[in-house]
Design a protein around this motif. Structure first.
Motif, mmCIF file in Angstrom:
data_model
loop_
_atom_site.group_PDB
_atom_site.id
_atom_site.type_symbol
_atom_site.label_atom_id
_atom_site.label_comp_id
_atom_site.label_asym_id
_atom_site.label_seq_id
_atom_site.Cartn_x
_atom_site.Cartn_y
_atom_site.Cartn_z
ATOM 1 N N LEU A 120 30.550 5.089 14.250
ATOM 2 C CA LEU A 120 31.240 4.757 15.696
ATOM 3 C C LEU A 120 32.108 5.930 16.128
ATOM 4 O O LEU A 120 31.942 6.273 17.109
ATOM 5 C CB LEU A 120 32.151 3.407 15.395
ATOM 6 C CG LEU A 120 31.350 2.163 15.124
ATOM 7 C CD1 LEU A 120 32.344 0.883 15.086
ATOM 8 C CD2 LEU A 120 30.271 1.952 16.196
ATOM 9 N N ILE A 140 31.366 9.005 19.091
ATOM 10 C CA ILE A 140 32.326 8.926 20.422
ATOM 11 C C ILE A 140 33.038 10.369 20.546
ATOM 12 O O ILE A 140 33.030 11.067 21.529
ATOM 13 C CB ILE A 140 33.532 8.327 20.074
ATOM 14 C CG1 ILE A 140 33.216 6.597 19.959
ATOM 15 C CG2 ILE A 140 34.597 8.309 21.061
ATOM 16 C CD1 ILE A 140 33.027 6.065 21.346
ATOM 17 N N VAL A 141 33.155 11.054 19.274
ATOM 18 C CA VAL A 141 33.558 12.546 19.349
ATOM 19 C C VAL A 141 32.778 13.615 19.914
ATOM 20 O O VAL A 141 31.355 13.322 19.712
ATOM 21 C CB VAL A 141 34.156 12.882 18.076
ATOM 22 C CG1 VAL A 141 35.365 11.873 17.948
ATOM 23 C CG2 VAL A 141 33.348 12.998 17.002
ATOM 24 N N ASP A 142 33.360 14.807 20.196
ATOM 25 C CA ASP A 142 32.370 15.894 20.651
ATOM 26 C C ASP A 142 32.091 16.483 19.485
ATOM 27 O O ASP A 142 30.949 17.351 19.487
ATOM 28 C CB ASP A 142 33.120 16.846 21.690
ATOM 29 C CG ASP A 142 33.208 16.113 23.038
ATOM 30 O OD1 ASP A 142 32.230 15.511 23.286
ATOM 31 O OD2 ASP A 142 34.048 16.467 23.902
ATOM 32 N N LYS A 164 39.686 10.772 22.826
ATOM 33 C CA LYS A 164 38.527 10.269 23.116
ATOM 34 C C LYS A 164 38.311 9.218 21.977
ATOM 35 O O LYS A 164 38.036 8.018 22.519
ATOM 36 C CB LYS A 164 37.565 11.308 22.663
ATOM 37 C CG LYS A 164 37.306 12.323 23.840
ATOM 38 C CD LYS A 164 35.840 12.965 23.851
ATOM 39 C CE LYS A 164 35.889 14.122 24.837
ATOM 40 N NZ LYS A 164 36.786 15.465 24.376
ATOM 41 N N LYS A 216 41.666 5.183 26.865
ATOM 42 C CA LYS A 216 42.780 4.552 27.801
ATOM 43 C C LYS A 216 43.299 3.509 27.264
ATOM 44 O O LYS A 216 42.616 2.339 26.783
ATOM 45 C CB LYS A 216 42.202 4.373 29.250
ATOM 46 C CG LYS A 216 42.163 5.581 29.917
ATOM 47 C CD LYS A 216 42.627 5.543 31.257
ATOM 48 C CE LYS A 216 42.507 6.833 32.096
ATOM 49 N NZ LYS A 216 41.316 7.210 32.650
ATOM 50 N N ARG A 233 42.014 1.473 23.987
ATOM 51 C CA ARG A 233 40.620 0.510 24.151
ATOM 52 C C ARG A 233 39.832 0.960 23.371
ATOM 53 O O ARG A 233 38.909 0.072 22.757
ATOM 54 C CB ARG A 233 40.233 0.794 25.769
ATOM 55 C CG ARG A 233 40.955 -0.268 26.672
ATOM 56 C CD ARG A 233 40.255 -0.246 27.868
ATOM 57 N NE ARG A 233 39.628 -1.118 28.265
ATOM 58 C CZ ARG A 233 39.417 -1.627 29.414
ATOM 59 N NH1 ARG A 233 40.117 -1.016 30.289
ATOM 60 N NH2 ARG A 233 38.445 -2.600 29.755
ATOM 61 N N ILE A 234 39.116 2.278 23.198
ATOM 62 C CA ILE A 234 38.127 2.560 22.413
ATOM 63 C C ILE A 234 38.615 2.263 20.941
ATOM 64 O O ILE A 234 37.737 1.782 20.116
ATOM 65 C CB ILE A 234 37.793 3.979 22.495
ATOM 66 C CG1 ILE A 234 37.093 4.337 23.965
ATOM 67 C CG2 ILE A 234 36.723 4.401 21.455
ATOM 68 C CD1 ILE A 234 36.901 5.530 24.498
ATOM 69 N N ALA A 272 38.411 -1.461 20.174
ATOM 70 C CA ALA A 272 36.827 -1.836 20.115
ATOM 71 C C ALA A 272 36.292 -1.473 18.809
ATOM 72 O O ALA A 272 35.385 -2.221 18.152
ATOM 73 C CB ALA A 272 35.941 -1.096 21.311
ATOM 74 N N ILE A 273 36.633 -0.297 18.416
ATOM 75 C CA ILE A 273 36.070 -0.064 16.922
ATOM 76 C C ILE A 273 36.723 -0.786 15.932
ATOM 77 O O ILE A 273 35.982 -1.217 15.043
ATOM 78 C CB ILE A 273 36.390 1.799 16.582
ATOM 79 C CG1 ILE A 273 35.673 2.619 17.467
ATOM 80 C CG2 ILE A 273 36.228 1.873 15.034
ATOM 81 C CD1 ILE A 273 35.957 4.138 17.352
ATOM 82 N N THR A 310 37.751 -3.939 16.220
ATOM 83 C CA THR A 310 36.960 -5.126 16.408
ATOM 84 C C THR A 310 35.597 -5.350 15.363
ATOM 85 O O THR A 310 35.370 -6.140 14.897
ATOM 86 C CB THR A 310 36.853 -5.423 17.890
ATOM 87 O OG1 THR A 310 38.040 -5.457 18.497
ATOM 88 C CG2 THR A 310 36.205 -6.986 18.055
#
Lengths: 76, 238
Positions: free
Chosen positions: A8, A12-14, A43, A47, A50-51, A54-55, A57
């Motif tokens: 996960l 998400i990351v670059d 990232k 915001k 939230r991310i 979600a991770i 969860t």
């Protein structure tokens, strides 16, 4: 569970190569500490967190199967 | 006239009469059953007709704006900034499928994953006996997975289609129960003329409430609160 968290976070990351995760396992709980590149910290959090939430969860869904509590911390 | 409440011996009869009153065809309306038919003693004592509410399918702009707002809310105002190109012969669906498949293999859950591309959405359908673990309490795990998938696809690949993740018929069942809830609370509000707040729910569910009640006269829906605490207020308007 660690693989899931890694998957996960890296998605998400670059800079997936700079992701490292350490694991401290207790009897009932596991603590994961995520380290990412400085430019990727925002990232992973998202915001209002939230991310990262979600991770959390999704990883908790995996933890339920193992009957453990999981906490995930992000190191800046 | 946007709606009629019609009684009849059975649903078909009531619907036919209602359509005549409205002067429209079956395709233009939604039907809600208010009271079901009850057989009385000897077929007449205490028997009750069917009562249905028939209303035109229509949406006014104000509702659409709110729905848009809730949609944006969901992907967290993510700005598409494509800086990863798809490798040759790889479609967004492949990337989505690959990601979701990996998540499930980490969860050690066997399931079938099907990804279908629609005009505006990409649908991810998950099936299999153990796939229920991904739903979570009130679908929060499923929503988290959907949210992350959307973020990854939007941020990394500049994907513009919305990705909808579904397990079995979970979303449909959820939709049915949210619609039911919305309608019953709306009826209460119509009677009392006092606003009622629904429990906090995820964007998709709020969207269903707005859409379901957009056809009601004298009912207004607004969203209040932020993040997890955002909820729909159903109120009476003249």
């Amino acid at each position: 569970m660690k693989e899931l968290l890694e998957l996960l976070t890296k998605s998400i990351v670059d800079k997936p190569d700079e992701v490292s995760i350490s694991e401290v396992e207790g009897e009932k709980a596991i603590v994961y500490e995520i380290k990412v590149a400085e430019s990727d910290v925002g990232k992973v959090i998202g915001k209002h967190g939230r991310i990262i939430n979600a991770i959390r969860t999704i990883v908790r869904a995996a933890a339920v199967k193992e009957g453990k509590k999981v906490s995930i911390e992000l190191l800046g | 006239m946007n709606e009629v409440i019609q009684e009849g011996r059975n649903k078909e009869e009531a619907l036919k009469a209602a359509l005549e009153k409205l002067g429209v065809t079956r395709e233009d309306v939604d039907v809600e059953v208010l009271e079901t038919h009850r057989e009385g003693l000897f077929g007449f004592i205490g028997s009750r007709p069917v009562k249905i509410r028939v209303f035109l399918k229509q949406h006014d702009d104000s509702n659409f704006n709110r729905i848009e707002e809730d949609f944006e809310d969901e992907i967290g105002h993510v700005q598409g900034n494509p800086h990863v190109a798809y490798p040759d012969n790889v479609t967004p669906e492949d990337v989505v499928k690959d990601f979701v498949t990996k998540v499930f293999s980490c969860l050690e859950v066997k399931c079938d994953i099907e990804v279908i591309e629609g005009e505006n959405n990409i649908y991810v359908d998950i099936g299999g006996d153990d796939s229920g673990v991904i739903i979570g309490k009130f679908g929060q795990t499923l929503d988290a997975l959907q949210f992350l998938t959307n973020v990854i696809m939007t941020k990394k690949y500049g994907n513009k289609k919305k990705i909808l993740v579904n397990v079995g018929d979970y979303r449909q069942r959820r939709e049915t129960s949210v619609k039911k809830l919305a309608r019953s609370v709306a009826r209460k509000v119509l009677k009392s003329k006092k606003p009622e707040a629904l429990a906090p729910m995820p964007p998709q569910d709020r969207r269903i409430v707005h859409l379901t009640l957009s056809t009601y006269d004298h009912i207004a829906t607004t969203s209040e609160g932020t993040g997890k605490n955002r909820k729909v207020i159903i109120s009476y308007k003249d």
